[in-house]
Design a protein around this motif. Structure first.
Motif, PDB file in Angstrom:
ATOM      1  N   THR A  76       6.870  -9.093  -0.864  1.00 31.48           N
ATOM      2  CA  THR A  76       5.922  -7.990  -0.650  1.00 31.48           C
ATOM      3  C   THR A  76       5.647  -7.312  -1.983  1.00 31.48           C
ATOM      4  N   GLN A  77       4.387  -7.241  -2.348  1.00 28.66           N
ATOM      5  CA  GLN A  77       4.004  -6.689  -3.644  1.00 28.66           C
ATOM      6  C   GLN A  77       3.150  -5.445  -3.447  1.00 28.66           C
ATOM      7  N   LYS A  78       2.955  -4.707  -4.532  1.00 29.10           N
ATOM      8  CA  LYS A  78       2.127  -3.500  -4.457  1.00 29.10           C
ATOM      9  C   LYS A  78       1.407  -3.276  -5.769  1.00 29.10           C
ATOM     10  N   ILE A  79       0.257  -2.630  -5.650  1.00 31.54           N
ATOM     11  CA  ILE A  79      -0.504  -2.196  -6.825  1.00 31.54           C
ATOM     12  C   ILE A  79      -0.861  -0.727  -6.634  1.00 31.54           C
ATOM     13  N   THR A  80      -1.114  -0.033  -7.719  1.00 28.72           N
ATOM     14  CA  THR A  80      -1.461   1.390  -7.674  1.00 28.72           C
ATOM     15  C   THR A  80      -2.926   1.568  -8.030  1.00 28.72           C
ATOM     16  N   ILE A  81      -3.540   2.556  -7.399  1.00 26.83           N
ATOM     17  CA  ILE A  81      -4.943   2.901  -7.647  1.00 26.83           C
ATOM     18  C   ILE A  81      -4.982   4.336  -8.160  1.00 26.83           C
ATOM     19  N   GLY A  82      -5.569   4.535  -9.327  1.00 24.56           N
ATOM     20  CA  GLY A  82      -5.693   5.875  -9.895  1.00 24.56           C
ATOM     21  C   GLY A  82      -4.616   6.214 -10.901  1.00 24.56           C
ATOM     22  N   TYR A  83      -3.595   5.395 -11.021  1.00 22.92           N
ATOM     23  CA  TYR A  83      -2.548   5.629 -12.012  1.00 22.92           C
ATOM     24  C   TYR A  83      -1.765   4.333 -12.216  1.00 22.92           C
ATOM     25  N   ARG A  84      -0.981   4.282 -13.292  1.00 22.06           N
ATOM     26  CA  ARG A  84      -0.079   3.171 -13.563  1.00 22.06           C
ATOM     27  C   ARG A  84       1.317   3.756 -13.773  1.00 22.06           C
ATOM     28  N   GLN A  85       2.297   3.048 -13.276  1.00 19.33           N
ATOM     29  CA  GLN A  85       3.676   3.517 -13.378  1.00 19.33           C
ATOM     30  C   GLN A  85       4.520   2.450 -14.049  1.00 19.33           C
ATOM     31  N   ASN A  86       5.183   2.855 -15.112  1.00 19.67           N
ATOM     32  CA  ASN A  86       6.086   1.972 -15.839  1.00 19.67           C
ATOM     33  C   ASN A  86       7.442   2.659 -15.917  1.00 19.67           C
ATOM     34  N   GLY A  87       8.321   2.286 -14.979  1.00 18.82           N
ATOM     35  CA  GLY A  87       9.602   2.976 -14.902  1.00 18.82           C
ATOM     36  C   GLY A  87       9.393   4.384 -14.375  1.00 18.82           C
ATOM     37  N   ASN A  88       9.795   5.369 -15.140  1.00 21.05           N
ATOM     38  CA  ASN A  88       9.606   6.772 -14.775  1.00 21.05           C
ATOM     39  C   ASN A  88       8.366   7.379 -15.414  1.00 21.05           C
ATOM     40  N   THR A  89       7.618   6.584 -16.152  1.00 21.14           N
ATOM     41  CA  THR A  89       6.423   7.076 -16.841  1.00 21.14           C
ATOM     42  C   THR A  89       5.195   6.787 -15.982  1.00 21.14           C
ATOM     43  N   VAL A  90       4.422   7.828 -15.706  1.00 20.94           N
ATOM     44  CA  VAL A  90       3.203   7.716 -14.898  1.00 20.94           C
ATOM     45  C   VAL A  90       2.010   8.039 -15.777  1.00 20.94           C
ATOM     46  N   THR A  91       1.058   7.109 -15.831  1.00 26.35           N
ATOM     47  CA  THR A  91      -0.140   7.299 -16.655  1.00 26.35           C
ATOM     48  C   THR A  91      -1.358   7.358 -15.750  1.00 26.35           C
ATOM     49  N   PRO A  92      -2.091   8.485 -15.721  1.00 26.06           N
ATOM     50  CA  PRO A  92      -3.296   8.577 -14.881  1.00 26.06           C
ATOM     51  C   PRO A  92      -4.400   7.650 -15.383  1.00 26.06           C
ATOM     52  N   VAL A  93      -5.166   7.127 -14.433  1.00 23.37           N
ATOM     53  CA  VAL A  93      -6.352   6.323 -14.747  1.00 23.37           C
ATOM     54  C   VAL A  93      -7.526   7.013 -14.065  1.00 23.37           C
ATOM     55  N   ASP A  94      -8.212   7.873 -14.817  1.00 23.60           N
ATOM     56  CA  ASP A  94      -9.265   8.704 -14.237  1.00 23.60           C
ATOM     57  C   ASP A  94     -10.449   7.888 -13.728  1.00 23.60           C
ATOM     58  N   ASP A  95     -10.723   6.754 -14.372  1.00 22.64           N
ATOM     59  CA  ASP A  95     -11.861   5.938 -13.930  1.00 22.64           C
ATOM     60  C   ASP A  95     -11.677   5.464 -12.492  1.00 22.64           C
ATOM     61  N   GLU A  96     -10.457   5.219 -12.087  1.00 16.28           N
ATOM     62  CA  GLU A  96     -10.181   4.802 -10.720  1.00 16.28           C
ATOM     63  C   GLU A  96      -9.991   5.986  -9.785  1.00 16.28           C
TER      64      GLU A  96
ATOM     65  N   ALA B 134      -8.236  10.856  -6.216  1.00 12.92           N
ATOM     66  CA  ALA B 134      -7.479  10.186  -5.160  1.00 12.92           C
ATOM     67  C   ALA B 134      -6.581   9.112  -5.769  1.00 12.92           C
ATOM     68  N   ASP B 135      -5.288   9.201  -5.500  1.00 16.12           N
ATOM     69  CA  ASP B 135      -4.312   8.202  -5.934  1.00 16.12           C
ATOM     70  C   ASP B 135      -3.762   7.491  -4.703  1.00 16.12           C
ATOM     71  N   ALA B 136      -3.613   6.160  -4.815  1.00 21.22           N
ATOM     72  CA  ALA B 136      -3.165   5.386  -3.650  1.00 21.22           C
ATOM     73  C   ALA B 136      -2.279   4.230  -4.099  1.00 21.22           C
ATOM     74  N   VAL B 137      -1.515   3.728  -3.119  1.00 24.90           N
ATOM     75  CA  VAL B 137      -0.672   2.546  -3.328  1.00 24.90           C
ATOM     76  C   VAL B 137      -1.029   1.531  -2.253  1.00 24.90           C
ATOM     77  N   VAL B 138      -1.302   0.282  -2.671  1.00 23.66           N
ATOM     78  CA  VAL B 138      -1.650  -0.797  -1.752  1.00 23.66           C
ATOM     79  C   VAL B 138      -0.484  -1.784  -1.706  1.00 23.66           C
ATOM     80  N   THR B 139       0.012  -2.062  -0.512  1.00 20.31           N
ATOM     81  CA  THR B 139       1.095  -3.030  -0.308  1.00 20.31           C
ATOM     82  C   THR B 139       0.510  -4.288   0.321  1.00 20.31           C
ATOM     83  N   PHE B 140       0.880  -5.469  -0.232  1.00 16.87           N
ATOM     84  CA  PHE B 140       0.258  -6.706   0.240  1.00 16.87           C
ATOM     85  C   PHE B 140       1.223  -7.882   0.098  1.00 16.87           C
ATOM     86  N   LYS B 141       0.858  -8.994   0.754  1.00 22.50           N
ATOM     87  CA  LYS B 141       1.550 -10.271   0.619  1.00 22.50           C
ATOM     88  C   LYS B 141       0.509 -11.386   0.511  1.00 22.50           C
TER      89      LYS B 141
END
Length: 344
Positions: free
Chosen positions: A71-91, A104-111
């Motif tokens: 089960t994998q996931k991607i983030t929308i509106g930001y990127r997370q690397n460990g404890n560091t969160v970087t906003p992505v305003d374009d998204e 709006a920030d979201a997390v999509v879970t998929f397989k």
């Protein structure tokens, strides 16, 4: 060296290289969370699961390993690397239906559900999924008002965006199975706009609190008022029945008296007069006199009632004994005494 020896060495070296190449490209290992797609001359033929497998060497067959069981996931509106969160305003930045800007920030879970479609129908699966998720969220938020999106409508918007994302994956046959889409946050942009909307949110929450308190008070007071009203109705009903019964008793009593009165009006009238005098003058002395002649006959009822134990015969003799007065004026004084005792 002789030419034949050199040739033999070259053949041996080429054979070893070929054997090494065939051995290194014919065997492959698939991990437990992975699945492998086998391509024969570039065409998909079959899949293999976890374990050690054999295939024809490249370029006859090629193996593509994907994490299909993970089960994998991607983030929308930001990127997370460990404890560091970087906003992505374009998204994250989007326009609502009432032409306001919201983040709006979201997390999509998929397989990966279909390896063949996943490998052949899309060139960059992760970027495609990110674009599809962003488009689904924008299409839903773009049809809603800002107040609804940042307050009560978050769950509904989330469900609608997930349904549209699933629809896109099915339409383009990406081989990706969407498990869930969840918003991390939907809020206005930072600065004065954020403060203003936070104040609106606080006011709305305070309103809801007061409404809930009012409903609680209503739920407490209405049953009590209904109980009091029911008690008053029951008390009034009891009073009504009591008065009706008393009135019916008075009517029965009056009818009984009237029937006796109809038989002998004079006797009944005299008895009613005496009973009434007893009620209104309970301590008066009663004398019954006959002033039709100069001789006054009277009946001392109080003395007779006090000496009841003497016998009925003595009472009758005393009642028939005439009282002689020397002069007519004395008879008048006896009558005045009887009148003074309120027994006439």
């Amino acid at each position: 060296m002789k030419p034949g020896v050199v040739r033999n060495w070259l053949v041996a070296i080429v054979g070893v290289v070929i054997l090494f190449y065939v051995g290194s490209t014919s065997f492959y290992t698939v991990q437990e969370q992975e699945r492998a797609a086998i391509l024969t001359f570039g065409k998909y033929t079959h899949e293999t699961t976890s374990g050690l497998h054999f295939k024809w060497p490249y370029p006859i067959q090629e193996v593509r390993v994907v994490q299909a069981e993970l089960t994998q996931k991607i983030t929308i509106g930001y990127r997370q690397n460990g404890n560091t969160v970087t906003p992505v305003d374009d998204e994250a930045m989007m326009i609502t239906g009432d032409e306001n800007i919201v983040s709006a920030d979201a997390v999509v879970t998929f397989k990966i559900s279909n390896i063949r479609n996943y490998l052949h129908n899309i060139s960059d699966p992760e970027q495609f999924l990110r674009n599809a998720a962003s488009a689904s969220i924008r299409s839903v938020i773009g049809s809603q008002k800002l107040d609804y999106a940042i307050t009560d409508g978050k769950t509904a918007i989330q469900d609608m965006a997930r349904e549209r994302l699933i629809e896109l994956q099915s339409r383009y046959e990406t081989g990706i199975q969407i498990i869930d889409l969840k918003f991390q946050d939907i809020e206005p942009p930072g600065g004065e706009v954020e403060e203003a909307f936070r104040a609106v949110t606080n006011a709305r929450e305070e309103k809801n609190t007061k409404v809930n308190n009012a409903r609680k008070y209503e739920n407490e007071r209405i049953p009590n008022a209904r109980g009091e009203a029911q008690a008053m109705l029951e008390q009034a009903e009891a009073e009504k029945k009591s008065r009706i019964l008393n009135a019916e008793g008075d009517v029965a009593k009056f009818n009984a008296i009237y029937s006796e009165y109809a038989k002998n009006p004079s006797v009944t009238e005299s008895r009613l007069i005496l009973e009434t005098l007893e009620k209104i003058l309970p301590d008066a002395k009663i004398f019954i006199t006959n002033s039709g002649s100069n001789t006054v006959n009277y009946l001392p009822l109080n003395e007779l009632l006090g000496n009841r134990s003497s016998g009925a015969t003595a009472t009758q003799q005393q009642a028939q004994t005439p009282v002689q007065t020397p002069q007519a004026p004395q008879a008048t004084e006896s009558q005045q005494e009887a009148q003074g005792g309120n027994g006439q």
